[in-house]
Design an enzyme around this catalytic site. Sequence first.
Site, PDB file in Angstrom:
ATOM      1  N   GLU A 104      12.901 -27.596  12.731  1.00 44.63           N
ATOM      2  CA  GLU A 104      12.697 -28.829  13.483  1.00 44.63           C
ATOM      3  C   GLU A 104      11.280 -29.390  13.298  1.00 44.63           C
ATOM      4  O   GLU A 104      11.100 -30.610  13.199  1.00 44.63           O
ATOM      5  CB  GLU A 104      12.935 -28.583  14.980  1.00 44.63           C
ATOM      6  CG  GLU A 104      14.381 -28.230  15.354  1.00 44.63           C
ATOM      7  CD  GLU A 104      14.675 -26.728  15.269  1.00 44.63           C
ATOM      8  OE1 GLU A 104      13.964 -25.995  14.544  1.00 44.63           O
ATOM      9  OE2 GLU A 104      15.639 -26.281  15.927  1.00 44.63           O
ATOM     10  N   SER A 108       9.718 -29.409 -12.933  1.00 47.74           N
ATOM     11  CA  SER A 108      10.600 -30.161 -12.047  1.00 47.74           C
ATOM     12  C   SER A 108      10.105 -31.596 -11.902  1.00 47.74           C
ATOM     13  O   SER A 108       8.911 -31.861 -11.973  1.00 47.74           O
ATOM     14  CB  SER A 108      10.675 -29.492 -10.683  1.00 47.74           C
ATOM     15  OG  SER A 108       9.394 -29.379 -10.122  1.00 47.74           O
ATOM     16  N   ARG A 165       6.384 -27.285   4.095  1.00 45.85           N
ATOM     17  CA  ARG A 165       7.205 -26.745   3.018  1.00 45.85           C
ATOM     18  C   ARG A 165       7.684 -25.336   3.367  1.00 45.85           C
ATOM     19  O   ARG A 165       6.897 -24.487   3.765  1.00 45.85           O
ATOM     20  CB  ARG A 165       6.402 -26.751   1.727  1.00 45.85           C
ATOM     21  CG  ARG A 165       7.076 -26.130   0.574  1.00 45.85           C
ATOM     22  CD  ARG A 165       7.166 -27.072  -0.632  1.00 45.85           C
ATOM     23  NE  ARG A 165       7.976 -26.408  -1.657  1.00 45.85           N
ATOM     24  CZ  ARG A 165       9.259 -26.665  -1.841  1.00 45.85           C
ATOM     25  NH1 ARG A 165       9.882 -27.580  -1.145  1.00 45.85           N
ATOM     26  NH2 ARG A 165       9.937 -26.006  -2.765  1.00 45.85           N
ATOM     27  N   TRP A 173       9.230 -13.502  -4.937  1.00 44.87           N
ATOM     28  CA  TRP A 173       9.750 -14.520  -4.033  1.00 44.87           C
ATOM     29  C   TRP A 173      11.176 -14.236  -3.573  1.00 44.87           C
ATOM     30  O   TRP A 173      11.876 -15.100  -3.071  1.00 44.87           O
ATOM     31  CB  TRP A 173       9.622 -15.916  -4.668  1.00 44.87           C
ATOM     32  CG  TRP A 173       8.198 -16.402  -4.631  1.00 44.87           C
ATOM     33  CD1 TRP A 173       7.153 -15.852  -3.939  1.00 44.87           C
ATOM     34  CD2 TRP A 173       7.652 -17.546  -5.313  1.00 44.87           C
ATOM     35  NE1 TRP A 173       6.000 -16.578  -4.155  1.00 44.87           N
ATOM     36  CE2 TRP A 173       6.275 -17.619  -4.991  1.00 44.87           C
ATOM     37  CE3 TRP A 173       8.200 -18.513  -6.163  1.00 44.87           C
ATOM     38  CZ2 TRP A 173       5.438 -18.621  -5.491  1.00 44.87           C
ATOM     39  CZ3 TRP A 173       7.364 -19.512  -6.660  1.00 44.87           C
ATOM     40  CH2 TRP A 173       6.005 -19.558  -6.321  1.00 44.87           C
ATOM     41  N   ASP A 205       8.055 -19.170 -16.058  1.00 43.65           N
ATOM     42  CA  ASP A 205       7.098 -19.341 -14.966  1.00 43.65           C
ATOM     43  C   ASP A 205       6.796 -18.020 -14.282  1.00 43.65           C
ATOM     44  O   ASP A 205       7.706 -17.304 -13.881  1.00 43.65           O
ATOM     45  CB  ASP A 205       7.679 -20.292 -13.904  1.00 43.65           C
ATOM     46  CG  ASP A 205       7.741 -21.726 -14.407  1.00 43.65           C
ATOM     47  OD1 ASP A 205       6.878 -22.116 -15.208  1.00 43.65           O
ATOM     48  OD2 ASP A 205       8.652 -22.458 -13.972  1.00 43.65           O
ATOM     49  N   GLU A 240      -0.178 -13.595  -6.703  1.00 42.64           N
ATOM     50  CA  GLU A 240      -0.222 -13.484  -5.244  1.00 42.64           C
ATOM     51  C   GLU A 240       0.081 -12.089  -4.715  1.00 42.64           C
ATOM     52  O   GLU A 240      -0.332 -11.749  -3.616  1.00 42.64           O
ATOM     53  CB  GLU A 240       0.695 -14.514  -4.598  1.00 42.64           C
ATOM     54  CG  GLU A 240       2.129 -14.073  -4.475  1.00 42.64           C
ATOM     55  CD  GLU A 240       3.007 -15.125  -3.846  1.00 42.64           C
ATOM     56  OE1 GLU A 240       2.745 -16.315  -4.061  1.00 42.64           O
ATOM     57  OE2 GLU A 240       3.953 -14.763  -3.147  1.00 42.64           O
ATOM     58  N   CYS A 270       0.764 -20.630 -10.401  1.00 46.03           N
ATOM     59  CA  CYS A 270       0.392 -21.593  -9.381  1.00 46.03           C
ATOM     60  C   CYS A 270      -1.000 -21.355  -8.844  1.00 46.03           C
ATOM     61  O   CYS A 270      -1.577 -22.198  -8.225  1.00 46.03           O
ATOM     62  CB  CYS A 270       1.313 -21.478  -8.188  1.00 46.03           C
ATOM     63  SG  CYS A 270       2.837 -22.304  -8.446  1.00 46.03           S
ATOM     64  N   HIS A 306       0.132 -31.355  -4.838  1.00 44.73           N
ATOM     65  CA  HIS A 306       0.451 -31.006  -3.446  1.00 44.73           C
ATOM     66  C   HIS A 306       0.125 -32.145  -2.504  1.00 44.73           C
ATOM     67  O   HIS A 306       0.322 -32.036  -1.303  1.00 44.73           O
ATOM     68  CB  HIS A 306      -0.288 -29.743  -3.034  1.00 44.73           C
ATOM     69  CG  HIS A 306      -0.005 -28.592  -3.958  1.00 44.73           C
ATOM     70  ND1 HIS A 306      -0.723 -28.375  -5.098  1.00 44.73           N
ATOM     71  CD2 HIS A 306       0.938 -27.631  -3.912  1.00 44.73           C
ATOM     72  CE1 HIS A 306      -0.234 -27.310  -5.716  1.00 44.73           C
ATOM     73  NE2 HIS A 306       0.774 -26.845  -5.017  1.00 44.73           N
TER      74      HIS A 306
END
Length: 755
Positions: free
Chosen positions: A16, A431, A513, A559, A597, A603, A642, A693
């Site tokens: 929400e 993309s 996001r 991920w 990718d 990370e 990234c 971004h």
Amino acid sequence: MKTSVIGYPRIGELRELKFATEKYFKKEITSDELEKTAAALRRRHWEAQSKSAVDFIPSGDFSFYDLMLDTAVMLNAVPRRYKDLGLGQRGEYFAMARGYQGKEGDVKALAMKKWFHTNYHYMAPEIGDDTQISLSGTKPVDEFVEAKNLGILTKPTVIGPFTFLKLAKYTGKASAEDFFDAIAAAYAQLIQQLEAAGAQWISFEEPALVYDLSKDEVTFFKRLYDAILGAKQKSRVLLQIYFGDIRDCYTEAIGLDFDGIGLDLVEGKKNLDLIASYGFPKDKTLFAGLINGKNIWCNRYAQTLQTLDRLSASVGSLVLGTSCSLLHVPYSLRHETVLPEAYTKHLAFAEEKLSELADLKRIVTDGDAASLSANGALFAEARYEKNTGLYKTIEGLDDEDFTRRPAFPEREKLQREALGLPLLPVTTIGSFPQTPDVQANRSAFRSGRIDAREYAAFNRRKIAECIAVQEEIGIDVLVHGEYERNDMVEYFGEHLNGYIFTKNAWVQSYGTRCVKPPVIWGDVSRAKPITVDYAVYAQSLSEKPVKGMLTGPVTIFNWSFPREDISPRESVMQLALAIREEVLDLEAHGIRIIQIDEAALREKLPLRKSDWHGEYLDWAIPAFRLVHSAVRADIQIHTHMCYSEFEDIIREIDAMDADVISFEASRSSLSIIDALTQCGFQTQVGPGVYDIHSPRVPAQEEIENALRRILEKISPEKLWVNPDCGLKTRGVAETLPSLKNMVAAAKAVRGGLVK
Ligand code: GLN
Ligand code: ZN
């Protein structure tokens, strides 16, 4: 026994907050309406925890964008350029988060960085020589009072001064030490204000204490809290740590005047030993982080109880808690109506983790034997059928399987001849904007309103449009646009054996996001070709090379929600073999450039240097090499990352042995370029020349300047021109002008080179 939660997912069970905030960005709702949604969510989240009888319910864990950003605002660390816009509080806040372009000015956002080794991103506060740190915001007090007015006494939580100063970016000469007095005074004042508002416990989150710390840093931490804790009178203060252990400052931490210490007993490998070796003060409460705040699997009660038991021998007062904020897990299994119960019974999202806290509390206090044995039965079941052949293949891999031949310099020559690209070739990361029609097509297919043929036909039309647009703009190496992908990891998961999927298991990644990581359930293998059809179709539409687009094994793994019954290395090798088949399939179908990718490779680098190789790089880099080692020399392998902060693992990145790498460089400084040249990096590079971004359109001149600066350090034969990431989150309105400016900039700079 009491229970505690460090933080709760704030985006809302059906996202929400995301939808409201995006509406606000589009000016479809007012600031007040946004605030109303936010307040309703805060209330719902407090009530959910209160219903589960959580004793230490956090307040202040809510944020419109990010908690580090909130802390910066609270401490008046707002750079001039945002204040000068004169946008008012909320406008200024979102300008820092997303950049701003309007008649008031044109500013970029603050740098966005990965939050430790999670897939969450924080806004890096900027501290300049003129920054005047002072307690200037009231968010922690406001939210505490808001909950109190609802009849819920919470534990206000804020990011602590050590972590704040350690993660901040210093833009001038001043360093953390120069802000010592100011920040200590601000936090002392905050304690007094919270106390005055009625807070009994206050939590300072200090995850930065789990890094490798120098002696000076440990001293700094100790001095800081010596200065701050004197302010407390009636309230109690909790030092809340997560994401690892505090081997470098354990004795200092327990020596300070904290009333509670929160330790992560899931990821903090050494925390239990530290307690055993150095003891735990009788006058303090240990908040034992035993409910995993990052995984989605049920807690194994017997094991948790055993640890609690062990702890109670050396710890006087014990609270059972989450290992970190539940921000990193989805909200609730209630919305997973499609996934069979055979799966869901093994899962626990945020709400279910609240039930686990309640269960464990009941088991400890009233000896609830039924809950305990039901939980034990879950872990006794066999969950999937083992692919024994796959384990044998992995065991049989040798050096050759991880080595591409010939070596890079020779490949580079062959590829130059085969591809015939201009200097500074322009490309994108993959993309293109996922416009409403793309999303509508996907949801029509998912809900059965259109069939697979109609679905694919639409995607083909979009691909054709995308190729035409790129041809028109003058891009050199094209992409098909990734319209068929909801997400770069879930899409691959859906085409692999061994995965299961959720409907609503969203986790916040940054700002509005969210990502929906798929779940690795069993052994992974490729069921059938995944990307070949669309790739071949896209290539058929252009003379220029169109990149085949894959996600690499390490990123798919990082991920996804991982299994915990086999090692990460084993899971990643399974994935690597699956993607390797896809690479060879693309090659066989005439694709000349393949991008694999590894957006998330950096990370998950362990937070402590001593763990980098043994626990991660020693299998992550080979896994990538395994994926491409068998392709022909004239096929160009690209990769994309990234996260640009990989100065310290540049050799390992080079050892991935890709031919070209693109990475984020525009939001952070271009310092990585120096590191690349210093270590004699051989891979060609495409440092992102503009920030995707943010909706801001970079001017041609701005991109030209960036390119010229990069060319001072990197030879033109090695340089690619591209945005810093995929364009899927952007709108067409800003994307096309940005790409045009980028091509114009590349052409202008190229013209100067081939005089
Ligand atoms: N190829 C992907 C895209 O363009 C890469 C996304 C990413 O790096 N996160 O969307
Ligand atoms: Zn990226």
